[in-house]
Write a protein that holds these residues in place. Structure first.
Motif: not given
Length: 71
Positions: A46-59
């Motif tokens: 899954y892809e989420f947006i964190i902090d200052d707009g970074q894409t964060w990909i989590v299994a």
């Protein structure tokens, strides 16, 4: 449109990198990603947006739950 959620997931303990624990992170979730998360289809990540707009990909196997933040 992005909505704010608390994501609960399994991750490494920052004080003991050899041990995993349940962690919480504030994330932004898009409508398409929310639909993907709620789908019966099994996804690898899954892809989420964190902090200052970074894409964060989590299994997907590490994700426990999403909780919408309502203010």
């Amino acid at each position: 449109m992005l909505k704010s959620y608390d994501l609960w997931y399994w991750g490494y303990d920052p004080d003991n990198l050899g041990q995993s624990q349940m962690l919480r992170k504030e994330v932004l979730v898009s409508e398409p990603m929310l639909k993907r998360f709620l789908s019966r289809t099994k996804y690898d990540y899954y892809e989420f947006i964190i902090d200052d707009g970074q894409t964060w990909i989590v299994a997907s196997d590490l994700v426990l739950q999403l909780r919408e933040k309502v203010e």
